[in-house]
Design a protein around this motif. Structure first.
Motif, short mmCIF file in Angstrom:
data_model
loop_
_atom_site.label_atom_id
_atom_site.label_comp_id
_atom_site.label_asym_id
_atom_site.label_seq_id
_atom_site.Cartn_x
_atom_site.Cartn_y
_atom_site.Cartn_z
N ALA A 84 -4.51 4.80 -5.00
CA ALA A 84 -3.06 4.75 -4.85
C ALA A 84 -2.58 3.31 -4.66
CB ALA A 84 -2.63 5.62 -3.66
N PHE A 85 -3.33 2.54 -3.86
CA PHE A 85 -2.95 1.15 -3.64
C PHE A 85 -3.01 0.37 -4.95
CE2 PHE A 85 -4.38 -3.23 -3.11
CZ PHE A 85 -3.23 -3.76 -2.53
N LEU A 86 -4.11 0.51 -5.69
CA LEU A 86 -4.25 -0.24 -6.94
C LEU A 86 -3.17 0.16 -7.95
CD1 LEU A 86 -8.13 -0.27 -7.32
CD2 LEU A 86 -6.64 -2.17 -6.69
N GLU A 87 -2.85 1.44 -7.99
CA GLU A 87 -1.79 1.89 -8.88
C GLU A 87 -0.45 1.30 -8.48
OE1 GLU A 87 0.21 6.11 -10.17
OE2 GLU A 87 -1.95 6.09 -9.70
N SER A 88 -0.22 1.17 -7.18
CA SER A 88 1.07 0.66 -6.70
C SER A 88 1.25 -0.84 -6.95
CB SER A 88 1.25 0.96 -5.21
OG SER A 88 0.40 0.13 -4.44
N VAL A 89 0.15 -1.60 -7.02
CA VAL A 89 0.28 -3.06 -7.19
C VAL A 89 -0.03 -3.53 -8.61
CG1 VAL A 89 -0.21 -3.58 -4.78
CG2 VAL A 89 -2.08 -3.50 -6.43
N GLU A 90 -0.50 -2.66 -9.45
CA GLU A 90 -0.96 -3.04 -10.78
C GLU A 90 0.11 -3.79 -11.59
OE1 GLU A 90 -3.06 -0.83 -14.56
OE2 GLU A 90 -1.80 0.34 -13.22
N ARG A 91 1.27 -3.20 -11.73
CA ARG A 91 2.32 -3.81 -12.56
C ARG A 91 2.85 -5.10 -11.95
NH1 ARG A 91 5.80 1.24 -14.97
NH2 ARG A 91 4.04 2.10 -16.12
N ARG A 92 3.04 -5.08 -10.65
CA ARG A 92 3.56 -6.26 -9.98
C ARG A 92 2.56 -7.42 -10.09
NH1 ARG A 92 4.67 -6.98 -3.77
NH2 ARG A 92 5.65 -9.00 -3.88
#
Length: 200
Positions: A9-17
């Motif tokens: 979940a963390f990696l998904e939340s920061v991927e685009r940014r």
């Protein structure tokens, strides 16, 4: 310890940014994608056992270090290219000066041609790039001398471009503490750079 779902979940939340930040920094989408993917893998492999609340700071550090490494590689490649160009130009000039029928003066000294070519072969853009790289290296050295909390706050606010609230959350402190750490870091860096004769 972060669970697999928390890490995902963390990696998904920061991927685009993180990708946008890397693209902004390196101005190359493919390199930015490589940087972010490598950073995500490194976080999962080396820090996946850490608590979930530590993941943002660790990830930001990994991405920032990967970007710095990329710039060092590029700067070295640029320097190498200009060195090779200078050597090629030097040899081309020296060999062409020895060719028969060059110029009106048959008694021309090839060394004079070499000296003129050497002075005219310098360009300002690489020198400015090198000077900028050297200043950045000095800034990084001075950043490393700052106390850990000041360095973290400064890097997240001014290099990572996180706002005060985000920085406070990542650091686990109040917004006032972030402002204090940033202010002290900025003053310490300015004084250190002035002491080295650098004005920005």
């Amino acid at each position: 310890m972060a669970s697999r779902s928390e890490l995902s979940a963390f990696l998904e939340s920061v991927e685009r940014r993180a990708f946008k930040q890397a693209v902004f920094a390196v101005r190359d989408e493919e390199a930015a994608l490589d940087i972010v993917q490598d950073a995500m893998l490194r976080l999962a492999e080396k820090y996946g056992h850490r608590p979930a609340e530590e993941l943002p700071l660790l990830f930001h550090r990994i991405v920032q270090n990967a970007i710095r490494d990329w710039f060092r590689i590029v700067q070295n490649a640029i320097r190498d290219w200009f060195r090779r160009q200078k050597v090629r130009s030097l040899w081309t000039t020296s060999l062409s000066s020895l060719a028969p029928g060059r110029g009106e003066d048959e008694d021309q000294d090839p060394l004079e041609t070499l000296q003129a070519a050497d002075g005219s072969n310098r360009e300002e853009a690489p020198a400015e790039q090198l000077e900028r790289a050297q200043v950045l290296e000095i800034i990084e050295q001075e950043l490393a001398r700052l106390p850990a909390r000041q360095r973290e706050a400064f890097v997240m606010r001014y290099w990572e471009e996180l706002d005060v609230a985000e920085t406070a959350r990542v650091m686990g402190c109040s917004e006032g503490s972030v402002k204090t750490h940033c202010s002290r870091a900025a003053h310490a860096l300015a004084a250190a750079l002035r002491a080295r004769g650098i004005t920005l």
